[in-house]
Write an enzyme that holds these catalytic residues in place. Structure first.
Site, PDB file in Angstrom:
ATOM      1  N   GLU A   4       0.827  -1.209   0.000  1.00 48.73           N
ATOM      2  CA  GLU A   4       0.000   0.000   0.000  1.00 48.73           C
ATOM      3  C   GLU A   4       0.858   1.254   0.000  1.00 48.73           C
ATOM      4  O   GLU A   4       1.783   1.386   0.810  1.00 48.73           O
ATOM      5  CB  GLU A   4      -0.909  -0.002   1.225  1.00 48.73           C
ATOM      6  N   THR A   6       3.004   1.997  -2.022  1.00 52.37           N
ATOM      7  CA  THR A   6       4.326   1.714  -2.587  1.00 52.37           C
ATOM      8  C   THR A   6       4.392   2.043  -4.069  1.00 52.37           C
ATOM      9  O   THR A   6       5.483   2.214  -4.621  1.00 52.37           O
ATOM     10  CB  THR A   6       4.685   0.229  -2.393  1.00 52.37           C
ATOM     11  N   ASP A   7       3.236   2.139  -4.730  1.00 52.37           N
ATOM     12  CA  ASP A   7       3.260   2.291  -6.189  1.00 52.37           C
ATOM     13  C   ASP A   7       3.886   3.601  -6.618  1.00 52.37           C
ATOM     14  O   ASP A   7       4.721   3.640  -7.523  1.00 52.37           O
ATOM     15  CB  ASP A   7       1.867   2.104  -6.798  1.00 52.37           C
ATOM     16  N   GLY A  14     -15.952   5.162  -3.595  1.00 47.20           N
ATOM     17  CA  GLY A  14     -15.457   5.657  -2.325  1.00 47.20           C
ATOM     18  C   GLY A  14     -15.020   4.561  -1.378  1.00 47.20           C
ATOM     19  O   GLY A  14     -14.866   4.794  -0.179  1.00 47.20           O
ATOM     20  N   SER A  22     -12.890   2.461  -8.376  1.00 43.69           N
ATOM     21  CA  SER A  22     -13.950   2.757  -9.335  1.00 43.69           C
ATOM     22  C   SER A  22     -13.505   3.807 -10.334  1.00 43.69           C
ATOM     23  O   SER A  22     -13.887   3.756 -11.509  1.00 43.69           O
ATOM     24  CB  SER A  22     -15.213   3.220  -8.609  1.00 43.69           C
ATOM     25  N   SER A  23     -12.668   4.756  -9.902  1.00 44.65           N
ATOM     26  CA  SER A  23     -12.218   5.799 -10.823  1.00 44.65           C
ATOM     27  C   SER A  23     -11.284   5.234 -11.885  1.00 44.65           C
ATOM     28  O   SER A  23     -11.404   5.571 -13.070  1.00 44.65           O
ATOM     29  CB  SER A  23     -11.526   6.932 -10.056  1.00 44.65           C
ATOM     30  N   ASP A  39      -3.553   1.080  -9.803  1.00 48.88           N
ATOM     31  CA  ASP A  39      -4.985   0.894 -10.026  1.00 48.88           C
ATOM     32  C   ASP A  39      -5.307   0.734 -11.502  1.00 48.88           C
ATOM     33  O   ASP A  39      -6.065  -0.162 -11.901  1.00 48.88           O
ATOM     34  CB  ASP A  39      -5.764   2.087  -9.462  1.00 48.88           C
TER      35      ASP A  39
END
Length: 392
Positions: free
Chosen positions: A39, A41-42, A131, A136-137, A181
């Site tokens: 988390e 880390t990207d 959210g 979702s985005s 993502d």
């Protein structure tokens, strides 16, 4: 899950026909994702281990003979937006039209990459919870890109599509997210997680054991990256990288983290410690998952959650409680942790299929959100990435 997908497809096709008086010629999808470990880390050029999930954004599309793009949003009462490809594409400030900025931003990114686009009519519908930290985005951005690719036969591969979707979110929407993502939405593999090197964008498929379920529990604490401290965490990581004189915290190991910490304030050090240790945990987790060592995987997920709670400070009490409940049920046969950007949203758990019912019962009995709501639980399966879909 098949029923959900069928209803979603029916909804987007109905919205398209109602808005434009004709049937679409193409239907595409892009999945949401859940990150199993790795988390924040990207954007530090590190490692992540997400899987695409079988919740999707669908886009129905039909070409036009001009340069106009029209969009109808089935999820927002069939609200509509339109703009022209040969005029400046402006960001909308109306909060009720926020969804349209992801569409506009993706189209702008495609144009800026030199792709020649034609106008089209689009309808969008999705069942990726909004959210909740399930991207979702990103699913919307990638699905819009996939719609143009499918309609026009654009020469753009899945990785480039993900990069353009990230640019849309960074430069147009204004959220400084990393590549994870969008990349997992574009490149997901059915039945697998992907170990992604966020620097090289190399991805290695890691098979999930067949008897392991992916359970996602939504805390009902709604989160929004723009209004959260996401960008602040990124700035703190960049400050730490400057202290260590590296391009990104990916380039710092635990020995150097401690050896060269002099002069770095405690808060920034703790932010860096989370990233450095999380990168190693992610590599170790991929190795454990590949051989079905769920006890090791669970221990790594627990350590990841503790690091997000104590060093990165992105969990909230409701999320911590969800993890505790799930871990009590799972024991040493899997694990649970917060997933997503933080400050609410979801917990992900890996557990034997045989314990799913017990986990759901424990959540029903023991968890209530600050507003009194029960957790919303999703049982997911690792899904394939974006692409066209057949339709009647």
């Amino acid at each position: 899950m098949a029923d959900l997908a069928s209803r979603l497809q029916q909804r987007v096709l109905a919205s398209f026909t109602a808005a434009y008086g004709a049937a679409p010629t193409s239907l595409v999808h892009a999945p949401g994702r859940v990150n199993l470990i790795g988390e924040h880390t990207d954007y530090n050029d590190g490692f992540v281990l997400p899987c695409a999930i079988d919740f999707h954004t669908l886009v129905a599309a039909r070409p036009r003979d001009d340069t106009r793009v029209r969009v109808v949003a089935s999820d927002f009462g069939d609200r509509q937006d339109s703009f022209w490809l040969d005029a400046p594409i402006e960001r909308l400030s109306d909060a009720e039209q926020g969804w349209a900025n992801y569409v506009r931003g993706m189209v702008q990114a495609l144009l800026a990459d030199g792709l020649l686009l034609r106008g089209c009519d689009l309808a969008v519908a999705g069942n990726v919870p909004q959210g909740a930290g399930l991207s979702s985005s990103a699913a919307l951005e990638v699905a819009i890109g996939q719609a143009f690719k499918t309609l026009q036969g654009l020469d753009v591969d899945a990785t480039r599509l993900a990069q353009l979707a990230q640019q849309a979110e960074n430069r147009f929407v204004g959220i400084q997210c990393g590549i994870m993502d969008q990349l997992i939405s574009a490149r997901g593999a059915a039945g697998h997680a992907l170990l992604i090197d966020c620097r090289s964008l190399a991805a290695q498929a890691v098979h999930l054991p067949d008897d392991i379920a992916v359970l996602i529990a939504h805390s009902r604490v709604r989160r929004g990256l723009v209004d959260s401290e996401y960008n602040t965490r990124r700035q703190q990581c960049e400050a730490a990288a400057r202290h260590y004189d590296v391009a990104a915290l990916r380039d710092v190991d635990t020995d150097r983290l401690l050896r060269d910490r002099a002069g770095l304030d405690d808060l920034t050090f703790r932010r860096a410690r989370h990233i450095v240790t999380e990168n190693q945990r992610t590599l170790d987790a991929a190795a454990a998952l590949a051989v079905g060592d769920m006890a090791r995987m669970g221990a790594l997920m627990a350590a990841s959650h503790a690091s997000m709670r104590d060093d990165f400070e992105i969990t909230v009490p409701a999320i911590d409680h969800l993890v505790e409940i799930l871990q009590d049920v799972i024991g040493r046969d899997g694990g649970a942790r917060m997933t997503g950007g933080g400050f609410g949203g979801c917990v992900v758990a890996l557990l034997p299929e045989s314990r799913v019912e017990a986990a759901q019962a424990a959540l029903t009995a023991r968890y209530r959100a600050p507003g009194g709501e029960s957790a919303t639980v999703y049982i997911c399966h690792p899904s394939a990435g974006a692409g066209p879909l057949p339709f009647p």
